[in-house]
Design a protein around this motif. Structure first.
Motif, mmCIF file in Angstrom:
data_model
loop_
_atom_site.group_PDB
_atom_site.id
_atom_site.type_symbol
_atom_site.label_atom_id
_atom_site.label_comp_id
_atom_site.label_asym_id
_atom_site.label_seq_id
_atom_site.Cartn_x
_atom_site.Cartn_y
_atom_site.Cartn_z
ATOM 1 N N GLN A 84 0.832 -1.197 0.000
ATOM 2 C CA GLN A 84 0.000 0.000 0.000
ATOM 3 C C GLN A 84 0.872 1.254 0.000
ATOM 4 O O GLN A 84 1.872 1.310 0.727
ATOM 5 C CB GLN A 84 -0.870 0.023 1.273
ATOM 6 C CG GLN A 84 -1.671 -1.231 1.512
ATOM 7 C CD GLN A 84 -2.945 -1.264 0.692
ATOM 8 O OE1 GLN A 84 -3.189 -0.366 -0.116
ATOM 9 N NE2 GLN A 84 -3.742 -2.297 0.874
ATOM 10 N N PRO A 85 0.486 2.288 -0.724
ATOM 11 C CA PRO A 85 1.219 3.551 -0.650
ATOM 12 C C PRO A 85 1.355 4.071 0.784
ATOM 13 O O PRO A 85 2.397 4.599 1.170
ATOM 14 C CB PRO A 85 0.365 4.509 -1.494
ATOM 15 C CG PRO A 85 -0.368 3.633 -2.438
ATOM 16 C CD PRO A 85 -0.609 2.343 -1.698
ATOM 17 N N GLU A 86 0.301 3.863 1.577
ATOM 18 C CA GLU A 86 0.346 4.354 2.953
ATOM 19 C C GLU A 86 1.391 3.588 3.771
ATOM 20 O O GLU A 86 2.010 4.154 4.674
ATOM 21 C CB GLU A 86 -1.039 4.235 3.599
ATOM 22 C CG GLU A 86 -2.097 5.166 2.977
ATOM 23 C CD GLU A 86 -2.842 4.538 1.809
ATOM 24 O OE1 GLU A 86 -2.372 3.497 1.282
ATOM 25 O OE2 GLU A 86 -3.878 5.089 1.414
ATOM 26 N N GLU A 87 1.561 2.284 3.466
ATOM 27 C CA GLU A 87 2.608 1.511 4.154
ATOM 28 C C GLU A 87 3.978 2.081 3.829
ATOM 29 O O GLU A 87 4.842 2.217 4.707
ATOM 30 C CB GLU A 87 2.563 0.035 3.705
ATOM 31 C CG GLU A 87 1.530 -0.792 4.418
ATOM 32 C CD GLU A 87 1.361 -2.197 3.821
ATOM 33 O OE1 GLU A 87 0.960 -3.090 4.554
ATOM 34 O OE2 GLU A 87 1.617 -2.385 2.613
ATOM 35 N N LEU A 88 4.171 2.410 2.564
ATOM 36 C CA LEU A 88 5.450 2.977 2.150
ATOM 37 C C LEU A 88 5.718 4.294 2.864
ATOM 38 O O LEU A 88 6.823 4.542 3.353
ATOM 39 C CB LEU A 88 5.427 3.253 0.640
ATOM 40 C CG LEU A 88 5.703 2.093 -0.286
ATOM 41 C CD1 LEU A 88 5.716 2.599 -1.718
ATOM 42 C CD2 LEU A 88 7.053 1.509 0.059
ATOM 43 N N CYS A 89 4.709 5.136 2.919
ATOM 44 C CA CYS A 89 4.886 6.463 3.548
ATOM 45 C C CYS A 89 5.269 6.330 5.013
ATOM 46 O O CYS A 89 6.192 6.994 5.485
ATOM 47 C CB CYS A 89 3.583 7.269 3.432
ATOM 48 S SG CYS A 89 3.247 7.860 1.774
ATOM 49 N N VAL A 90 4.536 5.496 5.721
ATOM 50 C CA VAL A 90 4.772 5.367 7.157
ATOM 51 C C VAL A 90 6.137 4.705 7.405
ATOM 52 O O VAL A 90 6.884 5.098 8.296
ATOM 53 C CB VAL A 90 3.615 4.584 7.823
ATOM 54 C CG1 VAL A 90 3.922 4.274 9.273
ATOM 55 C CG2 VAL A 90 2.320 5.392 7.714
ATOM 56 N N ALA A 91 6.478 3.717 6.589
ATOM 57 C CA ALA A 91 7.789 3.065 6.726
ATOM 58 C C ALA A 91 8.908 4.070 6.445
ATOM 59 O O ALA A 91 9.919 4.107 7.149
ATOM 60 C CB ALA A 91 7.879 1.874 5.769
ATOM 61 N N TRP A 92 8.705 4.892 5.446
ATOM 62 C CA TRP A 92 9.723 5.904 5.117
ATOM 63 C C TRP A 92 9.898 6.897 6.267
ATOM 64 O O TRP A 92 11.028 7.265 6.614
ATOM 65 C CB TRP A 92 9.322 6.645 3.834
ATOM 66 C CG TRP A 92 10.295 7.705 3.437
ATOM 67 C CD1 TRP A 92 11.409 7.560 2.676
ATOM 68 C CD2 TRP A 92 10.258 9.092 3.825
ATOM 69 N NE1 TRP A 92 12.067 8.767 2.553
ATOM 70 C CE2 TRP A 92 11.389 9.714 3.242
ATOM 71 C CE3 TRP A 92 9.374 9.850 4.603
ATOM 72 C CZ2 TRP A 92 11.653 11.078 3.418
ATOM 73 C CZ3 TRP A 92 9.641 11.203 4.789
ATOM 74 C CH2 TRP A 92 10.769 11.806 4.192
ATOM 75 N N LEU A 93 8.799 7.291 6.877
ATOM 76 C CA LEU A 93 8.884 8.218 8.017
ATOM 77 C C LEU A 93 9.705 7.598 9.142
ATOM 78 O O LEU A 93 10.599 8.231 9.706
ATOM 79 C CB LEU A 93 7.479 8.573 8.522
ATOM 80 C CG LEU A 93 6.683 9.583 7.701
ATOM 81 C CD1 LEU A 93 5.234 9.595 8.167
ATOM 82 C CD2 LEU A 93 7.286 10.989 7.826
ATOM 83 N N ALA A 94 9.385 6.353 9.493
ATOM 84 C CA ALA A 94 10.079 5.703 10.607
ATOM 85 C C ALA A 94 11.551 5.504 10.283
ATOM 86 O O ALA A 94 12.420 5.664 11.139
ATOM 87 C CB ALA A 94 9.425 4.355 10.914
ATOM 88 N N LEU A 95 11.816 5.153 9.038
ATOM 89 C CA LEU A 95 13.196 4.904 8.627
ATOM 90 C C LEU A 95 14.020 6.184 8.675
ATOM 91 O O LEU A 95 15.158 6.189 9.136
ATOM 92 C CB LEU A 95 13.192 4.324 7.208
ATOM 93 C CG LEU A 95 14.561 4.030 6.583
ATOM 94 C CD1 LEU A 95 15.256 2.908 7.344
ATOM 95 C CD2 LEU A 95 14.406 3.649 5.111
ATOM 96 N N THR A 96 13.454 7.256 8.211
ATOM 97 C CA THR A 96 14.230 8.504 8.112
ATOM 98 C C THR A 96 14.176 9.313 9.399
ATOM 99 O O THR A 96 15.098 10.073 9.682
ATOM 100 C CB THR A 96 13.717 9.374 6.951
ATOM 101 O OG1 THR A 96 12.320 9.631 7.132
ATOM 102 C CG2 THR A 96 13.927 8.663 5.612
ATOM 103 N N ARG A 97 13.117 9.167 10.198
ATOM 104 C CA ARG A 97 12.981 9.969 11.420
ATOM 105 C C ARG A 97 13.360 9.168 12.657
ATOM 106 O O ARG A 97 13.436 9.721 13.746
ATOM 107 C CB ARG A 97 11.554 10.516 11.555
ATOM 108 C CG ARG A 97 11.102 11.401 10.380
ATOM 109 C CD ARG A 97 12.060 12.577 10.210
ATOM 110 N NE ARG A 97 11.639 13.542 9.206
ATOM 111 C CZ ARG A 97 12.027 13.510 7.927
ATOM 112 N NH1 ARG A 97 12.765 12.511 7.462
ATOM 113 N NH2 ARG A 97 11.672 14.464 7.102
#
Lengths: 776, 271
Positions: free
Chosen positions: A247-260
């Motif tokens: 899901q696009p939303e999974e990607l977004c949230v994973a990216w946030l956690a990874l980068t933040r």
């Protein structure tokens, strides 16, 4: 009795009935931030301006901020297939109402939504391609750059068509369609991602059916090694195909956690689901049957159009729906000639997803309404014509005209039992007498076969980027003699925590309370493509059996040594190691292996009491379940109301591992099928706005709207699978629209009316009756 | 979605409530069964919510002899359970509103003021010739239920006025009444609805059709026929309804006419 075939209460129900399940929405991590999405308000257009509020630039993200994140691209080996770039956040062009455009983070969801409202967004609105017909118009703009037209894929299949069609004296054409709908699991999308500093891992808790595939997808799009990601599917509130894709939303949230490097969570709400998730079932069929004068269909000519929405999903692609439709349309019938053209068309609506039954609800609807139309054309009762067309048991195993290999069963037998169960002759007599209240009674049947638990060859033929090959399970005897089973798929309502334990009990004899099933966690389980295609009990069940069987000789060898008996004279019996003069428990064997190795035999198997079982069905082209559904309805020709008076399912899923779980799957699927038949519809305005965004507009069947479904069983073991099980997860959802429409048409055809578009709203029914009146 | 931020006040008495409602952006909160979802969808964006359901004058049911005075904050469930003598239609209608969980919170006044055309109370109260009691800064006024709803989601009520009660005339022992609605599923809003009251001793003959685009519509011709004991042959109902509500398309006309005929068929046997 708690092994294979036992009616064991589901172990997972205790926590769910007490409200103690742990879903993503129940998880809270320190410092967790909530994510809300700004979604496209238009169906088609170009973002001209997108800007975060000045005071929140570090809390609002657009695609340009997501450095290093690749788009979702589902490649396929299907000839002529075109892939699409599906970005987590739309980089410029938006292609459906609800497509994520930006995201905002805040300590709670309401604040995140406040922030979303303050994002400046200007979109140049373009004409929307709302229907497949619009998208196929020669002058239609292309939905994706570089495409020659708006087809994701076109499939053609032809076998012996001309020859058999030419010999057929009766030609019957029928056009039917299914409306777009949402999948509507109790729990929608939900994802909580965080960074585990100690493990050096991105940990993603997500509501998914396929944790290992999501890990692969995240790794590819985030540019990480898979070992740097752990995907955990906790309790998941139903999947049905909605949670089968990245899901696009999974990607977004994973990216946030990874980068933040901190936890972020997103939980889809119902309005997002009903709009941005209006993504399934929309097929249109134009069928022509070429039949003999008895109504036997000799050749079938078909044109199928799937309204594919804006993007191709990963990993199931926009090819799976047309692939399934083409292959399954001939259904349980011995049709000899077949020609089919199937197109999946890109439109300005959410990306099509495979929903419980995957295309087969559509093809069953189409072929079953056609069979009834053929019967009327030749002046015979549909139930008789249906029986005459079904593959007879004597012809089994049977390869049908689309190359599907049916592995046994009595299709006409299921129809006959359904006919008896509804009291067919009494219904015909009642119809002749008429109803005092002016309503009209009808009875309808639908018979289907369902390819289940299919493997690499079948999925490979649909061109998918990930294809299931073999399934593994790990069985570990713990030091205290209990059993842990590790499987890579996910149980979200299927009851696998119970049924897989039943299989282990069947093999090893340990009591169920000493068996734990661990699933849904890439950190703890062997790889599996996951839970879909009615495959779990066949594949994971087979793997669990293999793993347990691998442990058996090791348990016996150690046990025999402990008892100073010969291995050849020792056996495992109901959880005990039994020698001629003594017995040992699995606990004693485990104690020796883990804690007191001096007592082990010198030639002990050093792999110990942990075993990997690998499994693939003997034939992996699928084992075919089948069923006949019968509906008896009362149609109110003044109000356009349909009441279901009786509903019977006669099904055969081979050996039932747990009959109550089978019934549960059948009830649930059938109710979803009733929803497709009578209630659920994601309607769109002419400019591509979704018109059903709450449960006030999007109707689901409620408890009071569901009849007392009666389930009868036949049990033809599959020759291909462990214990003879066939898949059963999806079947219930396949036949209800067909059975109910056939019943309604049975009721109204004396008035000259016919219906063929789901859902059967009062308005559609009254329109059909009004048209019939005008025709007279 | 989550509601946008708002203030919430729980006034001590009616005058306080009226004063609070005079504030900019204030809105009255009844049982919240319609306003709640609208808040969450951010379709309603009040600055201030004024809770009313705890106020005693709004919670009472009083027997006035010729009528029942029902406080605006009385829930559907209470009307369902109390079965007021001489107003049996109230219990019948209440028991068929949505689901029990909604009925335990939703209020008769809230539903009336929300004025969803497909809702039950605007139709039932117009048919029963009820009177709406309204309090505002300049005192109390009364408005017939039949004219209180002016259009979809629009009623004869100023921003700082509160519906305090509805007064429902009691029927006499010879009265016949019925209410019928057609929903696609149990608990759904009506696709078509109709209600009838024939009370010869009070010279009342009222037939209303609901679930239209606007307020319930009276059908005096049908009412007259029913009061005279005449049948409704052929397309009598379609003709009158089509004349009074010309914007109904043929399918809607058929469905609504069927609802009226069903209500007529049930007259007298649903008490």
């Amino acid at each position: 009795m708690s092994g294979v075939g036992a009616r064991v209460l589901r172990r997972e129900d205790d926590r769910h009935l007490r409200g103690r399940g742990q879903f993503v929405a129940d998880l809270h991590l320190p410092g967790q931030q909530e994510v809300a999405f700004l979604r496209s308000p238009v169906a088609h257009g170009l973002i001209r301006h997108l800007a975060a509020p000045d005071d929140a630039r570090d809390r609002v993200f657009a695609q340009a901020d997501l450095g290093g994140l690749k788009p979702i691209v589902a490649r396929s080996t299907l000839p002529g297939y075109r892939d699409s770039e599906w970005h987590a956040l739309a980089p410029g062009r938006v292609r459906f109402v609800g497509e994520p455009v930006a995201m905002a983070v805040a300590p709670d969801r309401a604040e995140a939504e406040d922030l979303v409202e303050r994002i400046a967004l200007e979109i140049e609105e373009w004409p929307a391609l709302v229907t497949a017909a619009q998208a196929l118009a020669a002058d239609a703009p292309r939905l994706h750059d570089g495409w020659p037209d708006n087809r994701f894929v076109s499939l053609r299949y032809e076998k012996d068509f001309e020859r058999h069609a030419a010999a057929a004296p009766v030609v019957v054409r029928r056009q039917v369609r299914l409306s777009r709908q949402a999948i509507v699991p109790l729990e929608g999308k939900a994802v909580l991602a965080t960074w585990d500093e100690r493990a050096g891992q991105l940990v993603v808790h997500t509501a998914t059916q396929v944790p290992h595939m999501i890990r692969s997808g995240l790794a590819e799009t985030l540019g990480l090694d898979e070992h740097a990601i752990r995907v955990i599917a906790p309790d998941v509130g139903g999947g049905f195909g909605y949670k089968l894709i990245l899901q696009p939303e999974e990607l977004c949230v994973a990216w946030l956690a990874l980068t933040r490097r901190r936890p972020f969570r997103y939980v889809e709400d119902r309005r997002e689901h009903l709009t941005a998730g209006a993504n399934t079932r929309q097929h249109a069929y134009d069928l022509t049957a070429h039949a003999d004068e008895e109504g036997r269909i000799l050749a079938l000519d078909a044109h199928v159009t799937v309204d594919g929405g804006a993007y191709s999903n990963w990993p199931f692609t926009a090819g799976i729906e047309p692939g399934q439709a083409t292959g399954n349309l001939p259904g349980p019938y011995a049709i000899r000639g077949y020609r089919c053209r199937t197109e999946c068309v890109a439109t300005n609506k959410p990306a099509f997803l495979p929903y419980r039954g995957v295309a087969r609800t559509g093809v069953c609807f189409a072929i079953e309404l056609l069979v009834d139309a053929v019967a009327r054309a030749v002046g015979r009762d549909p139930v008789d014509v249906r029986r005459d067309n079904l593959v007879p048991p004597a012809a089994m195993p049977f390869e049908n005209v689309a190359g599907k290999r049916y592995d046994g069963g009595d299709y006409p037998g299921s129809l006959e039992r359904a006919r008896e169960a509804v009291g067919f002759d009494a219904i015909r007599a009642r119809q002749a007498a008429g109803e005092a209240d002016g309503r009209r009674i009808g009875v309808g049947f639908a018979t289907y076969t369902e390819q289940t638990a299919h493997g690499a060859k079948v999925f490979g033929a649909w061109g998918l980027p990930i294809v299931p090959g073999y399934e593994q399970a790990v069985a570990r005897i713990t030091p205290d003699g209990a059993l842990e089973l590790r499987v890579g798929l996910q149980s979200h309502g299927q009851g696998l925590e119970t049924t897989l334990a039943q299989i282990a009990h069947e093999e090893l004899g340990l009591p169920l309370e000493r068996i734990r099933v661990i699933h849904g966690d890439t950190g703890e389980t062997p790889f599996s493509t996951g839970t879909y295609a009615s495959r779990a009990i066949v594949w994971a069940g087979g793997a669990v059996a293999e793993a347990c069987r691998a442990l058996k000789p090791r348990l016996v060898a150690i046990g025999a040594h402990l008892m100073q008996a010969a291995v050849a004279e020792t056996r495992l019996d109901r959880g005990r190691i039994v020698a001629p003069l003594a017995e040992a428990s699995i606990r004693e064997v485990a104690f020796a292996w883990y804690r007191d190795p001096t007592r082990l035999p010198p030639d002990v198997d050093p792999r110990g009491l942990e075993a990997v079982g690998g499994y693939r069905p003997a034939t992996d082209t699928g084992t075919f379940s089948y069923a006949t559904h019968a509906a008896v309805v009362a149609v109110d020709p003044d109000l356009g109301a349909v009441e279901i008076l009786d509903y019977v399912v006669v099904e055969d899923c081979g050996r039932r591992i747990n009959p109550m779980v089978v019934d549960g799957q059948t009830y649930g699927g059938t109710v979803q099928g009733l929803g497709s038949a009578l209630f659920e519809e994601s309607a769109y305005s002419a400019d591509g706005q979704p018109l059903a965004s709450t449960f006030a507009d999007y109707l689901l069947p409620g408890a009071a709207d569901v009849p007392a479904i009666r389930i009868l069983h036949m049990e033809t073991p599959s020759p291909h699978t462990t214990y003879g099980a066939r898949g059963v997860g999806e079947g219930g959802a396949i036949a209800p629209p067909a059975a109910i429409f056939n019943a309604v048409n049975d009721a109204i055809h004396p008035l000259g009316a016919v219906v063929g578009e789901t859902p059967l709203t009062p308005r559609r029914l009254l329109a059909a009756l009004a048209e019939a009146r005008l025709d007279r | 979605m989550k509601a946008a931020a708002f203030q919430y006040e729980r006034p001590g008495d009616l005058p306080q409530a009226i004063a609070l409602l005079a504030r900019e952006g204030a809105k009255a909160l009844g049982g919240g069964q319609s306003l709640g979802p609208m808040l969450n969808l951010r379709l309603a964006r009040p600055a201030l919510l004024v809770g009313l359901t705890h106020l005693d004058p709004l919670r009472s049911i009083a027997d006035l002899g010729h009528a029942w005075r029902i406080g605006a904050a009385v829930t559907h469930a209470r009307l369902e359970d109390e079965r007021l003598a001489g107003a049996e239609m109230l219990a019948a209608v209440a028991s068929d509103i949505a689901y029990r969980s909604i009925r335990t919170r939703g209020t008769i006044g809230g539903s009336l003021v929300h004025a969803d055309p497909a809702a039950d109370w605007p139709l039932a109260l117009a048919t029963l010739d009820a009177v709406v009691e309204i309090e505002g800064p300049s005192g109390r006024r009364r408005c017939p239920a039949e004219t209180f709803m002016q259009a979809a989601f629009t009623v004869d009520l100023a921003a700082d006025e509160i519906v305090t009660a509805v007064e429902v005339p009691k029927t006499t022992p010879d009265a016949a009444w019925s209410a019928f609605k057609f929903c696609r599923k149990q608990g759904d809003f009506a696709q078509a609805s109709a209600a009838i009251l024939l009370d010869p001793d009070r010279r009342a003959a009222r037939v209303f059709c609901g679930a239209l685009d606007g307020p319930p519509r009276p059908l005096p011709g049908i009412a007259r026929r029913l009061a005279e004991g005449l049948a409704l042959p052929g397309d009598t109902v379609e003709r009158e309804l089509g004349r009074l509500v010309p914007d109904l398309d043929p399918i809607a006309l058929r469905m609504h006419a069927a609802a009226i005929r069903r209500a007529a068929d049930r007259l007298g046997r649903s008490a």
